[in-house]
Motif scaffolding. Sequence first.
Motif, PDB file in Angstrom:
ATOM      1  N   SER A   1       0.832  -1.242  -0.068  1.00 34.20           N
ATOM      2  CA  SER A   1       0.161   0.335   0.145  1.00 34.20           C
ATOM      3  C   SER A   1       0.792   1.188  -0.078  1.00 34.20           C
ATOM      4  N   LEU A   2       1.846   1.210   0.986  1.00 35.89           N
ATOM      5  CA  LEU A   2       2.871   2.350   0.743  1.00 35.89           C
ATOM      6  C   LEU A   2       3.501   2.712  -0.449  1.00 35.89           C
ATOM      7  N   ALA A   3       3.917   1.283  -1.018  1.00 40.48           N
ATOM      8  CA  ALA A   3       4.706   1.504  -2.481  1.00 40.48           C
ATOM      9  C   ALA A   3       3.790   2.259  -3.247  1.00 40.48           C
ATOM     10  N   ARG A   4       2.354   1.587  -3.556  1.00 41.74           N
ATOM     11  CA  ARG A   4       1.526   2.276  -4.225  1.00 41.74           C
ATOM     12  C   ARG A   4       1.097   3.567  -3.947  1.00 41.74           C
ATOM     13  N   TYR A   5       1.141   4.186  -2.821  1.00 35.60           N
ATOM     14  CA  TYR A   5       0.926   5.502  -2.468  1.00 35.60           C
ATOM     15  C   TYR A   5       2.296   6.312  -3.103  1.00 35.60           C
ATOM     16  N   ILE A   6       3.582   5.829  -2.756  1.00 30.95           N
ATOM     17  CA  ILE A   6       4.662   6.633  -3.211  1.00 30.95           C
ATOM     18  C   ILE A   6       4.641   6.576  -4.556  1.00 30.95           C
ATOM     19  N   ASP A   7       4.385   5.766  -5.315  1.00 36.32           N
ATOM     20  CA  ASP A   7       4.417   5.518  -6.849  1.00 36.32           C
ATOM     21  C   ASP A   7       3.373   6.735  -7.508  1.00 36.32           C
ATOM     22  N   ARG A   8       2.316   6.846  -6.798  1.00 38.34           N
ATOM     23  CA  ARG A   8       1.437   7.762  -7.171  1.00 38.34           C
ATOM     24  C   ARG A   8       1.772   9.324  -6.536  1.00 38.34           C
ATOM     25  N   LYS A   9       1.794   9.511  -5.773  1.00 37.39           N
ATOM     26  CA  LYS A   9       2.191  10.822  -5.178  1.00 37.39           C
ATOM     27  C   LYS A   9       3.481  11.325  -5.436  1.00 37.39           C
ATOM     28  N   THR A  10       4.625  10.551  -5.857  1.00 44.37           N
ATOM     29  CA  THR A  10       5.917  10.820  -5.993  1.00 44.37           C
ATOM     30  C   THR A  10       5.872  11.074  -7.402  1.00 44.37           C
ATOM     31  N   GLY A  11       5.137  10.135  -8.086  1.00 41.64           N
ATOM     32  CA  GLY A  11       5.019  10.162  -9.756  1.00 41.64           C
ATOM     33  C   GLY A  11       4.339  11.384  -9.972  1.00 41.64           C
ATOM     34  N   SER A  12       3.438  11.985  -9.409  1.00 40.88           N
ATOM     35  CA  SER A  12       2.614  13.238  -9.843  1.00 40.88           C
ATOM     36  C   SER A  12       3.758  14.425  -9.784  1.00 40.88           C
ATOM     37  N   THR A  13       4.426  14.240  -8.579  1.00 42.16           N
ATOM     38  CA  THR A  13       5.415  15.304  -8.219  1.00 42.16           C
ATOM     39  C   THR A  13       6.576  15.510  -9.222  1.00 42.16           C
ATOM     40  N   LEU A  14       7.095  14.300  -9.548  1.00 39.65           N
ATOM     41  CA  LEU A  14       8.061  14.341 -10.658  1.00 39.65           C
ATOM     42  C   LEU A  14       7.625  14.732 -11.780  1.00 39.65           C
ATOM     43  N   GLU A  15       6.443  14.388 -12.160  1.00 43.47           N
ATOM     44  CA  GLU A  15       5.839  15.009 -13.548  1.00 43.47           C
ATOM     45  C   GLU A  15       5.473  16.475 -13.559  1.00 43.47           C
TER      46      GLU A  15
END
Length: 191
Positions: free
Chosen positions: A58-72
Amino acid sequence: MARPRMFDEDAATDAAMRAFWANGYEGTSTQDLCEATGLGRSSIYNTFAGKHELFERSLARYIDRKTGSTLELLAGDRPTFEKIRTMLDGAVDPPEGEPPGCLVVNSLIELAPHDPVVAEQLRADEEIRLTALTTAIEAGQRDGDIAADKDARSLAQFVVGTICGIRVLARGGTDRAALNAVAATALAALV
């Protein structure tokens, strides 16, 4: 012969992520996870091997989404100051329907001090975000929209720390006006 799974593992992980985000790791029981995901205990344990593995996913999923949008966002064409304003605004006014606060921040406080697996997951994410933000700030300094007389990495750490603080305050019920004041003060420090 094992029976095929009759549920969407990604949807179950998303539902568990929201439960952990809203209630924390210790505050989320296996029964809470059953209710959130619609799965029985045996399905949770057969699929995820238990609460901790489900939390890690769950934490990995959260990180992928939130950090992914920040990087974008940081890779986009807008001026760096505006990118950081968007990040701070997102901390003050998260998307509709999200639990208050941040699963990463909650996990830093609750689990990282005594869970080396989660601590490493969080450290790796932080380094990715800090590196991307430092790079964006350096570009902003070259372009003149971020103060050039300040250390870019220190500014990146300051912005990340401010966003974490805003999310903790939001989770604690601080009103929007106070959160906006914190964000405005942070923006003023960048120029």
